[in-house]
Design an enzyme around this catalytic site. Structure first.
Site, PDB file in Angstrom:
ATOM      1  N   ASP A   8       0.821  -1.213   0.000  1.00  0.00           N
ATOM      2  CA  ASP A   8       0.000   0.000   0.000  1.00  0.00           C
ATOM      3  C   ASP A   8       0.859   1.270   0.000  1.00  0.00           C
ATOM      4  O   ASP A   8       1.964   1.277   0.544  1.00  0.00           O
ATOM      5  CB  ASP A   8      -0.914  -0.018   1.241  1.00  0.00           C
ATOM      6  CG  ASP A   8      -2.033   1.006   1.138  1.00  0.00           C
ATOM      7  OD1 ASP A   8      -2.392   1.393   0.010  1.00  0.00           O
ATOM      8  OD2 ASP A   8      -2.546   1.427   2.194  1.00  0.00           O
ATOM      9  N   GLY A   9       0.330   2.312  -0.620  1.00  0.00           N
ATOM     10  CA  GLY A   9       0.995   3.614  -0.567  1.00  0.00           C
ATOM     11  C   GLY A   9       1.588   4.090  -1.887  1.00  0.00           C
ATOM     12  O   GLY A   9       2.281   5.113  -1.915  1.00  0.00           O
ATOM     13  N   ASN A  10       1.294   3.390  -2.963  1.00  0.00           N
ATOM     14  CA  ASN A  10       1.836   3.812  -4.267  1.00  0.00           C
ATOM     15  C   ASN A  10       1.352   5.205  -4.658  1.00  0.00           C
ATOM     16  O   ASN A  10       2.124   6.029  -5.154  1.00  0.00           O
ATOM     17  CB  ASN A  10       1.398   2.844  -5.375  1.00  0.00           C
ATOM     18  CG  ASN A  10       2.008   1.467  -5.215  1.00  0.00           C
ATOM     19  OD1 ASN A  10       2.939   1.286  -4.445  1.00  0.00           O
ATOM     20  ND2 ASN A  10       1.482   0.508  -5.952  1.00  0.00           N
ATOM     21  N   ARG A  12       0.172   7.684  -2.744  1.00  0.00           N
ATOM     22  CA  ARG A  12       0.725   8.762  -1.917  1.00  0.00           C
ATOM     23  C   ARG A  12       2.201   8.995  -2.215  1.00  0.00           C
ATOM     24  O   ARG A  12       2.680  10.118  -2.186  1.00  0.00           O
ATOM     25  CB  ARG A  12       0.507   8.429  -0.429  1.00  0.00           C
ATOM     26  CG  ARG A  12      -0.908   8.734   0.037  1.00  0.00           C
ATOM     27  CD  ARG A  12      -1.222   8.081   1.350  1.00  0.00           C
ATOM     28  NE  ARG A  12      -1.494   6.661   1.177  1.00  0.00           N
ATOM     29  CZ  ARG A  12      -1.608   5.806   2.176  1.00  0.00           C
ATOM     30  NH1 ARG A  12      -1.429   6.216   3.431  1.00  0.00           N
ATOM     31  NH2 ARG A  12      -1.880   4.550   1.936  1.00  0.00           N
ATOM     32  N   ARG A  21      -0.529   9.128 -10.054  1.00  0.00           N
ATOM     33  CA  ARG A  21      -0.637   7.908  -9.241  1.00  0.00           C
ATOM     34  C   ARG A  21      -0.094   6.681  -9.967  1.00  0.00           C
ATOM     35  O   ARG A  21       0.527   5.813  -9.351  1.00  0.00           O
ATOM     36  CB  ARG A  21      -2.101   7.654  -8.864  1.00  0.00           C
ATOM     37  CG  ARG A  21      -2.682   8.626  -7.865  1.00  0.00           C
ATOM     38  CD  ARG A  21      -4.149   8.302  -7.582  1.00  0.00           C
ATOM     39  NE  ARG A  21      -4.305   6.939  -7.121  1.00  0.00           N
ATOM     40  CZ  ARG A  21      -4.188   6.553  -5.842  1.00  0.00           C
ATOM     41  NH1 ARG A  21      -3.932   7.439  -4.899  1.00  0.00           N
ATOM     42  NH2 ARG A  21      -4.328   5.293  -5.510  1.00  0.00           N
ATOM     43  N   HIS A  25       2.353   3.223  -9.138  1.00  0.00           N
ATOM     44  CA  HIS A  25       2.077   1.806  -9.387  1.00  0.00           C
ATOM     45  C   HIS A  25       3.203   1.154 -10.178  1.00  0.00           C
ATOM     46  O   HIS A  25       3.569   0.010  -9.953  1.00  0.00           O
ATOM     47  CB  HIS A  25       0.742   1.641 -10.119  1.00  0.00           C
ATOM     48  CG  HIS A  25      -0.438   2.058  -9.307  1.00  0.00           C
ATOM     49  ND1 HIS A  25      -0.599   1.688  -7.987  1.00  0.00           N
ATOM     50  CD2 HIS A  25      -1.520   2.826  -9.606  1.00  0.00           C
ATOM     51  CE1 HIS A  25      -1.733   2.203  -7.523  1.00  0.00           C
ATOM     52  NE2 HIS A  25      -2.301   2.913  -8.477  1.00  0.00           N
ATOM     53  N   THR A  54     -11.092  -6.466  -4.766  1.00  0.00           N
ATOM     54  CA  THR A  54     -12.426  -6.375  -5.375  1.00  0.00           C
ATOM     55  C   THR A  54     -13.006  -4.972  -5.182  1.00  0.00           C
ATOM     56  O   THR A  54     -13.892  -4.569  -5.921  1.00  0.00           O
ATOM     57  CB  THR A  54     -13.390  -7.423  -4.765  1.00  0.00           C
ATOM     58  OG1 THR A  54     -13.251  -7.406  -3.344  1.00  0.00           O
ATOM     59  CG2 THR A  54     -13.083  -8.820  -5.268  1.00  0.00           C
ATOM     60  N   ASN A  56     -11.098  -2.231  -5.378  1.00  0.00           N
ATOM     61  CA  ASN A  56     -10.323  -1.280  -6.183  1.00  0.00           C
ATOM     62  C   ASN A  56     -11.021  -0.903  -7.497  1.00  0.00           C
ATOM     63  O   ASN A  56     -10.606   0.053  -8.168  1.00  0.00           O
ATOM     64  CB  ASN A  56      -8.902  -1.798  -6.451  1.00  0.00           C
ATOM     65  CG  ASN A  56      -8.006  -1.774  -5.223  1.00  0.00           C
ATOM     66  OD1 ASN A  56      -7.129  -2.629  -5.051  1.00  0.00           O
ATOM     67  ND2 ASN A  56      -8.191  -0.796  -4.337  1.00  0.00           N
ATOM     68  N   ARG A  59     -12.098   2.763  -8.164  1.00  0.00           N
ATOM     69  CA  ARG A  59     -11.183   3.825  -8.635  1.00  0.00           C
ATOM     70  C   ARG A  59     -11.521   4.225 -10.062  1.00  0.00           C
ATOM     71  O   ARG A  59     -12.209   3.499 -10.767  1.00  0.00           O
ATOM     72  CB  ARG A  59      -9.741   3.314  -8.536  1.00  0.00           C
ATOM     73  CG  ARG A  59      -9.374   2.991  -7.089  1.00  0.00           C
ATOM     74  CD  ARG A  59      -7.934   2.560  -6.960  1.00  0.00           C
ATOM     75  NE  ARG A  59      -7.641   2.277  -5.555  1.00  0.00           N
ATOM     76  CZ  ARG A  59      -6.433   2.224  -5.037  1.00  0.00           C
ATOM     77  NH1 ARG A  59      -5.379   2.408  -5.812  1.00  0.00           N
ATOM     78  NH2 ARG A  59      -6.260   1.967  -3.766  1.00  0.00           N
ATOM     79  N   GLU A 189       0.573 -13.116  12.384  1.00  0.00           N
ATOM     80  CA  GLU A 189       1.166 -11.978  13.097  1.00  0.00           C
ATOM     81  C   GLU A 189       1.109 -10.761  12.175  1.00  0.00           C
ATOM     82  O   GLU A 189       1.524 -10.825  11.014  1.00  0.00           O
ATOM     83  CB  GLU A 189       2.621 -12.285  13.473  1.00  0.00           C
ATOM     84  CG  GLU A 189       2.770 -13.418  14.465  1.00  0.00           C
ATOM     85  CD  GLU A 189       2.161 -13.100  15.829  1.00  0.00           C
ATOM     86  OE1 GLU A 189       2.162 -11.910  16.231  1.00  0.00           O
ATOM     87  OE2 GLU A 189       1.670 -14.044  16.487  1.00  0.00           O
TER      88      GLU A 189
HETATM   89  C1  IPE Z   1      -5.481  -2.605  -0.220  1.00  0.00           C
HETATM   90  O1  IPE Z   1      -5.149  -1.276  -0.369  1.00  0.00           O
HETATM   91  C2  IPE Z   1      -5.494  -3.282  -1.557  1.00  0.00           C
HETATM   92  C3  IPE Z   1      -4.207  -3.500  -2.191  1.00  0.00           C
HETATM   93  C4  IPE Z   1      -3.050  -3.200  -1.698  1.00  0.00           C
HETATM   94  C5  IPE Z   1      -4.269  -4.129  -3.486  1.00  0.00           C
HETATM   95  P1  IPE Z   1      -6.246  -0.118  -0.541  1.00  0.00           P
HETATM   96  O2  IPE Z   1      -5.484   1.125  -0.692  1.00  0.00           O
HETATM   97  O3  IPE Z   1      -7.192  -0.480  -1.616  1.00  0.00           O
HETATM   98  O4  IPE Z   1      -7.033  -0.174   0.859  1.00  0.00           O
HETATM   99  P2  IPE Z   1      -7.836   0.962   1.602  1.00  0.00           P
HETATM  100  O5  IPE Z   1      -8.788   1.534   0.603  1.00  0.00           O
HETATM  101  O6  IPE Z   1      -6.851   1.968   2.076  1.00  0.00           O
HETATM  102  O7  IPE Z   1      -8.494   0.250   2.734  1.00  0.00           O
HETATM  103  C1  IPE Z   2      -1.543   0.246  -3.352  1.00  0.00           C
HETATM  104  O1  IPE Z   2      -1.324   1.602  -3.444  1.00  0.00           O
HETATM  105  C2  IPE Z   2      -1.762  -0.410  -4.693  1.00  0.00           C
HETATM  106  C3  IPE Z   2      -3.157  -0.757  -4.978  1.00  0.00           C
HETATM  107  C4  IPE Z   2      -4.164  -0.670  -4.152  1.00  0.00           C
HETATM  108  C5  IPE Z   2      -3.424  -1.224  -6.320  1.00  0.00           C
HETATM  109  P1  IPE Z   2      -2.518   2.630  -3.447  1.00  0.00           P
HETATM  110  O2  IPE Z   2      -2.916   2.895  -4.860  1.00  0.00           O
HETATM  111  O3  IPE Z   2      -3.617   2.179  -2.558  1.00  0.00           O
HETATM  112  O4  IPE Z   2      -1.813   3.904  -2.853  1.00  0.00           O
HETATM  113  P2  IPE Z   2      -2.417   4.911  -1.788  1.00  0.00           P
HETATM  114  O5  IPE Z   2      -2.875   4.078  -0.625  1.00  0.00           O
HETATM  115  O6  IPE Z   2      -3.550   5.608  -2.465  1.00  0.00           O
HETATM  116  O7  IPE Z   2      -1.296   5.804  -1.436  1.00  0.00           O
HETATM  117 MG    MG Z   3      -4.052   2.449  -0.607  1.00  0.00          MG
END
Ligand code: IPE
Ligand code: IPE
Ligand code: MG
Length: 222
Positions: A8-10, A12, A21, A25, A54, A56, A59, A189
């Site tokens: 997570d965090g790509n 941001r 964004r 990715h 599911t 996502n 977006r 864990e």
């Molecule tokens: C979880 O991340 C899904 C993946 C990493 C593929 P999200 O970014 O979709 O989760 P939320 O929306 O912050 O809960």
């Molecule tokens: C995780 O990064 C990758 C996927 C969910 C596909 P995000 O796209 O959720 O990045 P943030 O959480 O918005 O920073």
């Molecule tokens: Mg995310």
């Protein structure tokens, strides 16, 4: 040892750099490839990566379709390298609704890498824990099974042979599960790392393993 990662965090990561964004990715996918290498190096037997949930689909289509293409290209570009490194790839998720190119690559990569033995990489794609449980229940009903125990239920999960994760690791600082492996993580864990996924490094993975070794797992016992 099974490590499951919520990458997570790509978005941001990209935003902080004034990038779109999707650039996050792209970097995230590069990082995923590295992590497979590190994991094999550290003798992790199973690595599960959460790549598309599911939820996502909510977006913008531009981002969703980018993620589908990234998945297809990731596999196509890296498959020979992965095979050299002994990576068996399995995909877990709901197939319905995915574009044909994704389904084709899904079947192809599983067939191509089925004899690899060094590490199993499970990619959770169009994956949701609740969906997985419901898909299992519906298959059980179709099979006419009237009485279900844990062992039977497990056979109906997407990847029944995948052991439960020892570690669930999430980057980006969010401390939630976001519908990941709900059945399988009953006693995993949980480790949270305050770094965006593109900034994750080998030391973070080592830290997770060390942290895990310090945890006392009791599974309900004493
Ligand atoms: C979880 O991340 C899904 C993946 C990493 C593929 P999200 O970014 O979709 O989760 P939320 O929306 O912050 O809960
Ligand atoms: C995780 O990064 C990758 C996927 C969910 C596909 P995000 O796209 O959720 O990045 P943030 O959480 O918005 O920073
Ligand atoms: Mg995310």
């Amino acid at each position: 040892m099974h490590v499951a990662i919520i990458m997570d965090g790509n978005g941001r990561w990209a935003k902080e750099r004034g990038l779109p964004r999707i650039e996050g990715h792209r970097r995230g996918a590069e990082k995923a490839e590295k992590v497979v290498e590190w994991a094999a190096d550290l003798n992790i037997d199973y690595l599960t990566l959460y790549a598309f949930s599911t939820e996502n689909w909510k977006r913008p289509w531009e981002e969703v379709s980018f993620l589908f293409n990234l998945f297809v290209n990731f596999i196509k570009k890296r498959i020979s390298r992965m095979k050299e490194e002994g990576v068996k790839i399995k995909i877990m998720g709901r197939r319905d609704g995915l574009p044909k190119e994704v389904i084709d690559v899904w079947d192809w990569v599983e067939e191509e890498t089925k004899n690899e033995k060094k590490i199993t990489l499970a990619i959770a794609f169009n994956y949701g824990g609740r969906t997985e449980i419901l898909d299992a229940i519906n298959k059980i009903i179709k099979d006419g099974i009237k009485d279900v125990d844990e062992e039977t239920f497990r056979k109906y999960l997407y990847l029944p042979d995948l052991p439960d994760p020892d570690i669930v690791l999430r980057t980006s600082g969010e401390m939630r599960i976001s519908n990941f492996l709900l059945w399988q993580i009953a006693y995993s864990e949980l480790i949270f790392i305050k770094k965006y996924w593109p900034d994750f490094d080998k030391e973070d993975l080592k830290f997770a393993l060390e942290e895990f070794s310090r945890r006392q797992r009791r599974f309900g016992g004493i």
